[in-house]
Scaffold this active site. Sequence first.
Site, PDB file in Angstrom:
ATOM      1  N   GLY A   1      52.140  45.044 -33.468  1.00 42.20           N
ATOM      2  CA  GLY A   1      51.724  46.086 -34.157  1.00 42.20           C
ATOM      3  C   GLY A   1      50.985  46.811 -33.987  1.00 42.20           C
ATOM      4  O   GLY A   1      50.329  46.839 -32.189  1.00 42.20           O
ATOM      5  N   GLU A   2      50.560  48.216 -34.342  1.00 42.29           N
ATOM      6  CA  GLU A   2      49.388  48.838 -34.101  1.00 42.29           C
ATOM      7  C   GLU A   2      49.757  49.400 -32.934  1.00 42.29           C
ATOM      8  O   GLU A   2      49.306  51.327 -31.727  1.00 42.29           O
ATOM      9  CB  GLU A   2      47.893  48.049 -32.822  1.00 42.29           C
TER      10      GLU A   2
END
Lengths: 338, 338
Positions: A305-306
Amino acid sequence: PHGAAVDAARDRQDRMTKPQGALGVLEDVSVQLAGLAGECPPPLPEPAAVAVFAADHGVHAQGVTPWPQEVTAQMVANFLAGGAVVNAFAAQVGAEVAVVDVGVAAELPTVPGLLPRKVRPGTADLTQGQAMTRAEAVAAVEIGIEVARDLVAAGNRCLITGDMGIANTTASAALIAAFTGVDPAVVTGRGTGIDDAMHAHKVEIVRTALERHRPDPADPVAVLAAVGGLEHAALAGFLLAASALRVPVILDGVIAGAAALVAAALHPDASVAWLAGHRSAEPGHAVALDALGLRPLVALDLRLGEGTGALLALPLVQSAARALAEVATFDSAGVTEK
Amino acid sequence: PHGAAVDAARDRQDRMTKPQGALGVLEDVSVQLAGLAGECPPPLPEPAAVAVFAADHGVHAQGVTPWPQEVTAQMVANFLAGGAVVNAFAAQVGAEVAVVDVGVAAELPTVPGLLPRKVRPGTADLTQGQAMTRAEAVAAVEIGIEVARDLVAAGNRCLITGDMGIANTTASAALIAAFTGVDPAVVTGRGTGIDDAMHAHKVEIVRTALERHRPDPADPVAVLAAVGGLEHAALAGFLLAASALRVPVILDGVIAGAAALVAAALHPDASVAWLAGHRSAEPGHAVALDALGLRPLVALDLRLGEGTGALLALPLVQSAARALAEVATFDSAGVTEK
């Protein structure tokens, strides 16, 4: 002008000094960018910015992850200090990082680089009731729209989705199951890495939530309110705004995929601006991408993610656009055609 | 120091502020770079340079491609003028382009940016005799070694393979069949795009060449001399030199894959420095990558050559290295572990 730009891009790809079709998927990317911009060649998708929408999830109380909830706020601090993978990847590919608190449970200090847009301190537990009210879901969608608009107003010509929120793969699985009708056992993954027992429990939590709320995909805001996250709502708005502004947006992993299902249900033409940056290891992501008709550009088993997977795709999208703009044609270069 | 650097890289990946394994294949890339350099973190693989080895093929006379042979020289001129896809992609990812005439049939003008290293003006027709002499094959290998050495001496910390040569997928198929034992019908593809009839003819040409020469994979230089190309020989040297210099080299498509089989046969440990930039649409490429034990980083149906697929992978390799060097650990960032 959009149809004409698409035709012009296809025609130019066929006259460029290379065999027809030799750039594979990147030819389609260049044509999509031309159609989106309504001109051929389209502007290069740079500079680019990744917006990391951070929020917490009440379902964390159900034991769907081994990570404590405070990690969401700690990772926000890590993003702002430049110490996370999203920072390293963004630095490598030349993208700006914007962090948006749309619903972190903890109170966060006012610091440069953090946009304070908390709708509420995390959602409620979706196994006990609605994750949020309809008004809160709409407010989060509007925050995503505003963030996209402001990043484009600041000169960005490519947007990238990012996200942070412990337990957000649980809400993502619920959204994907609600919009695609695929069974929770298929779309619920191991997130940051959980064992078989916790995974089985997580599947049951998603199934319980869907049985309790029976969310109607024809009312996407109701689905968000029932089982979504504040970052999903903000990302849905971000994706809708990119399309309205006709700026390409590269989607990260399963959180963005779940949000894109919401956005596509709100506006069926919105996907014109969307590119799937990668396919994550999370099984629900592939289901979401199939439903959206998006082909991922990178598939290296990332599950972080991120915005990290989408950042890896940025140079590929930029290269596709640059080739369309800069490569000589057979005529101009004096190269013999077959 | 190499084993210790590998251990240090794996340990650091497990302490970085992300779930263990969350960077997927890029964790393995970072560990490979650390082992290659003998230090953790390894130097960032930049600046980078792509060496485009250009040569012609006598088998062109057998009608294996619709493109005239003079296109090789015309495309070299296009590279030098900055008008090809390799130029656009290299500009996007910040790589230098070096063009090497290792065996173009036409005489080429002396111009800046072109390294004149012609061993002979194209190979002979492999259906009629040896493609080149053993001495010529060795000379071309040595040119590849010198080019790699000079690019590293000039400060490059990442090398990228590139190639240009009309009919070179035919010689690649013969090399891949010779080294892997896989049938010519499986490893011979459509190159720049040919119809069914020409493809069937191309398969028969490869089969005929292998039956005539019966090249012995235990004598890799003999295989090169019998059915290879001058750019394959140079690329084999380039790949060997990168390993000897312990500088990472990103391989492009099927031409590089065929050359890597030669290099691996010459030195079994050479692949320590190799990264497969992409998997092309050419079927022999997947066969070569499997035999080499290399996992491609990008798979977008490109089939152009020139180094284009490998250039797309450069930011991914750089991002993997940068993450290992720059991302905070749980301890240093004060993030709670699960």
